[in-house]
Write a protein that holds these residues in place. Structure first.
Motif, PDB file in Angstrom:
ATOM      1  N   TYR A  62      57.275  53.765  53.449  1.00 19.73           N
ATOM      2  CA  TYR A  62      56.770  54.154  51.677  1.00 19.73           C
ATOM      3  C   TYR A  62      56.993  53.044  51.469  1.00 19.73           C
ATOM      4  CZ  TYR A  62      58.374  55.059  47.202  1.00 19.73           C
ATOM      5  OH  TYR A  62      59.253  54.874  45.324  1.00 19.73           O
ATOM      6  N   THR A  63      55.599  52.456  50.496  1.00 19.08           N
ATOM      7  CA  THR A  63      55.046  51.773  49.602  1.00 19.08           C
ATOM      8  C   THR A  63      55.244  51.760  48.457  1.00 19.08           C
ATOM      9  OG1 THR A  63      54.278  50.088  51.905  1.00 19.08           O
ATOM     10  CG2 THR A  63      54.887  48.822  49.642  1.00 19.08           C
ATOM     11  N   ALA A  64      56.405  51.298  47.907  1.00 16.01           N
ATOM     12  CA  ALA A  64      56.231  50.849  45.960  1.00 16.01           C
ATOM     13  C   ALA A  64      56.011  49.863  44.936  1.00 16.01           C
ATOM     14  CB  ALA A  64      57.082  52.181  45.324  1.00 16.01           C
ATOM     15  N   ASN A  65      55.152  49.578  44.057  1.00 19.24           N
ATOM     16  CA  ASN A  65      55.687  49.023  43.311  1.00 19.24           C
ATOM     17  C   ASN A  65      55.968  49.277  41.964  1.00 19.24           C
ATOM     18  OD1 ASN A  65      55.278  46.917  41.892  1.00 19.24           O
ATOM     19  ND2 ASN A  65      53.329  45.802  41.909  1.00 19.24           N
ATOM     20  N   ILE A  66      56.936  49.108  41.519  1.00 13.49           N
ATOM     21  CA  ILE A  66      56.944  50.245  40.473  1.00 13.49           C
ATOM     22  C   ILE A  66      57.102  49.536  39.197  1.00 13.49           C
ATOM     23  CG2 ILE A  66      58.102  52.155  39.072  1.00 13.49           C
ATOM     24  CD1 ILE A  66      56.819  53.317  41.904  1.00 13.49           C
ATOM     25  N   ASN A  67      56.445  49.852  37.833  1.00  8.52           N
ATOM     26  CA  ASN A  67      56.498  49.076  36.747  1.00  8.52           C
ATOM     27  C   ASN A  67      57.713  50.125  35.992  1.00  8.52           C
ATOM     28  OD1 ASN A  67      54.994  47.742  37.232  1.00  8.52           O
ATOM     29  ND2 ASN A  67      52.969  48.802  36.826  1.00  8.52           N
ATOM     30  N   SER A  68      57.141  51.256  36.029  1.00  5.40           N
ATOM     31  CA  SER A  68      58.441  51.944  35.248  1.00  5.40           C
ATOM     32  C   SER A  68      58.566  53.349  35.546  1.00  5.40           C
ATOM     33  CB  SER A  68      58.086  52.195  33.703  1.00  5.40           C
ATOM     34  OG  SER A  68      57.234  52.237  33.073  1.00  5.40           O
ATOM     35  N   VAL A  73      60.655  60.374  47.133  1.00  9.18           N
ATOM     36  CA  VAL A  73      60.539  61.309  47.640  1.00  9.18           C
ATOM     37  C   VAL A  73      60.923  61.498  48.736  1.00  9.18           C
ATOM     38  CG1 VAL A  73      58.797  61.060  49.581  1.00  9.18           C
ATOM     39  CG2 VAL A  73      58.220  59.431  47.610  1.00  9.18           C
ATOM     40  N   PHE A  74      60.788  63.349  48.810  1.00  8.33           N
ATOM     41  CA  PHE A  74      61.644  64.159  49.889  1.00  8.33           C
ATOM     42  C   PHE A  74      60.758  65.409  50.441  1.00  8.33           C
ATOM     43  CE2 PHE A  74      62.496  64.623  45.433  1.00  8.33           C
ATOM     44  CZ  PHE A  74      64.264  64.754  45.446  1.00  8.33           C
ATOM     45  N   TRP A  75      61.789  65.367  51.619  1.00  8.07           N
ATOM     46  CA  TRP A  75      61.544  65.938  53.097  1.00  8.07           C
ATOM     47  C   TRP A  75      62.109  67.232  52.709  1.00  8.07           C
ATOM     48  CZ3 TRP A  75      57.488  65.416  56.716  1.00  8.07           C
ATOM     49  CH2 TRP A  75      57.482  66.711  57.069  1.00  8.07           C
ATOM     50  N   ASN A  76      61.303  67.758  52.383  1.00  9.04           N
ATOM     51  CA  ASN A  76      60.663  69.691  52.422  1.00  9.04           C
ATOM     52  C   ASN A  76      61.102  70.432  53.507  1.00  9.04           C
ATOM     53  OD1 ASN A  76      61.321  69.501  49.172  1.00  9.04           O
ATOM     54  ND2 ASN A  76      59.804  68.374  50.378  1.00  9.04           N
ATOM     55  N   THR A  77      61.830  71.620  53.824  1.00  8.75           N
ATOM     56  CA  THR A  77      61.738  72.212  54.938  1.00  8.75           C
ATOM     57  C   THR A  77      62.167  73.861  53.980  1.00  8.75           C
ATOM     58  OG1 THR A  77      64.548  72.432  55.116  1.00  8.75           O
ATOM     59  CG2 THR A  77      62.960  71.062  56.965  1.00  8.75           C
ATOM     60  N   ALA A  78      61.495  75.281  54.839  1.00 11.04           N
ATOM     61  CA  ALA A  78      61.555  76.277  54.165  1.00 11.04           C
ATOM     62  C   ALA A  78      63.051  76.797  54.367  1.00 11.04           C
ATOM     63  CB  ALA A  78      60.488  77.095  54.545  1.00 11.04           C
ATOM     64  N   ASP A  79      63.839  76.728  55.386  1.00  9.81           N
ATOM     65  CA  ASP A  79      64.774  77.265  55.600  1.00  9.81           C
ATOM     66  C   ASP A  79      65.788  76.745  54.920  1.00  9.81           C
ATOM     67  OD1 ASP A  79      64.687  75.078  57.127  1.00  9.81           O
ATOM     68  OD2 ASP A  79      65.819  76.389  58.870  1.00  9.81           O
ATOM     69  N   GLN A  90      61.372  51.397  43.767  1.00  8.61           N
ATOM     70  CA  GLN A  90      60.867  49.835  44.510  1.00  8.61           C
ATOM     71  C   GLN A  90      60.984  50.086  45.909  1.00  8.61           C
ATOM     72  OE1 GLN A  90      58.775  48.944  42.442  1.00  8.61           O
ATOM     73  NE2 GLN A  90      58.327  46.780  42.785  1.00  8.61           N
ATOM     74  N   GLY A  91      60.528  49.291  46.609  1.00 13.43           N
ATOM     75  CA  GLY A  91      60.849  48.719  48.052  1.00 13.43           C
ATOM     76  C   GLY A  91      59.560  49.392  49.316  1.00 13.43           C
ATOM     77  N   GLU A  92      59.633  49.051  50.707  1.00  7.45           N
ATOM     78  CA  GLU A  92      59.277  49.144  51.482  1.00  7.45           C
ATOM     79  C   GLU A  92      60.078  50.248  52.146  1.00  7.45           C
ATOM     80  OE1 GLU A  92      56.400  47.631  55.421  1.00  7.45           O
ATOM     81  OE2 GLU A  92      56.194  47.117  53.046  1.00  7.45           O
ATOM     82  N   GLU A 114      54.936  54.889  36.482  1.00  7.78           N
ATOM     83  CA  GLU A 114      53.999  53.830  36.326  1.00  7.78           C
ATOM     84  C   GLU A 114      54.587  53.308  37.127  1.00  7.78           C
ATOM     85  OE1 GLU A 114      52.622  52.056  32.785  1.00  7.78           O
ATOM     86  OE2 GLU A 114      53.020  54.040  31.331  1.00  7.78           O
ATOM     87  N   GLY A 115      52.717  52.846  38.316  1.00  6.12           N
ATOM     88  CA  GLY A 115      53.074  51.926  39.214  1.00  6.12           C
ATOM     89  C   GLY A 115      52.266  52.627  40.898  1.00  6.12           C
ATOM     90  N   ASP A 116      51.860  51.719  41.270  1.00  6.25           N
ATOM     91  CA  ASP A 116      51.686  52.059  42.830  1.00  6.25           C
ATOM     92  C   ASP A 116      52.107  52.599  43.953  1.00  6.25           C
ATOM     93  OD1 ASP A 116      49.111  50.936  40.941  1.00  6.25           O
ATOM     94  OD2 ASP A 116      49.785  49.372  41.638  1.00  6.25           O
ATOM     95  N   ILE A 117      51.679  53.694  44.510  1.00  2.00           N
ATOM     96  CA  ILE A 117      52.751  54.023  45.747  1.00  2.00           C
ATOM     97  C   ILE A 117      51.585  54.442  46.797  1.00  2.00           C
ATOM     98  CG2 ILE A 117      53.936  55.425  46.827  1.00  2.00           C
ATOM     99  CD1 ILE A 117      55.361  55.986  43.977  1.00  2.00           C
TER     100      ILE A 117
END
Length: 122
Positions: A62-68, A73-79, A90-92, A114-117
């Protein structure tokens, strides 16, 4: 979003804020987005154990440059009643996940984001 069987489904490409490219299956690939005041949820990668993914290990970068705003980000399981928070803000960062079977998927939730992911799963 939900499928006909009541399980969550992946967000359709045309409804995504960014561009997703799948790898060898629906668990792997890349996603890049430039968010502008995004508030909502996108189910990006995943599937069900019916596809033979049980026991597979994936690495998520995951790489993110967040302005605001906020992003998680989640990992989800049905059970599981609970989502596992993998990344936020922000960050990597890199995380390794062992697929257990059943419906499992990666989701992104934004609040006035607002930002790039960029997300890469191998």
């Amino acid at each position: 979003m939900t499928s006909l069987f009541g399980e969550p489904s992946l967000t359709k490409d045309r409804s995504l804020e960014g561009e997703r490219n799948f790898g060898e299956d629906d668990y792997t690939g890349t996603y890049e987005a430039s968010y502008q005041q995004f508030s909502g949820k996108e189910n990006l990668f995943g599937g069900a154990s019916l596809d033979g993914s049980e026991g597979k290990t994936i690495e998520i970068t995951y790489t993110a440059n967040i302005n605001s705003g906020n992003v998680e980000v989640f990992w989800n399981t049905a059970d599981s009643e609970k989502q596992e928070l993998l990344f936020e803000g922000q960050g990597e960062h890199t995380e390794t996940i062992d697929l257990k079977g059943g419906w499992e998927y990666l989701s992104l939730e934004g609040d006035e984001l607002e930002g790039d992911i960029q997300i890469e799963i191998e």
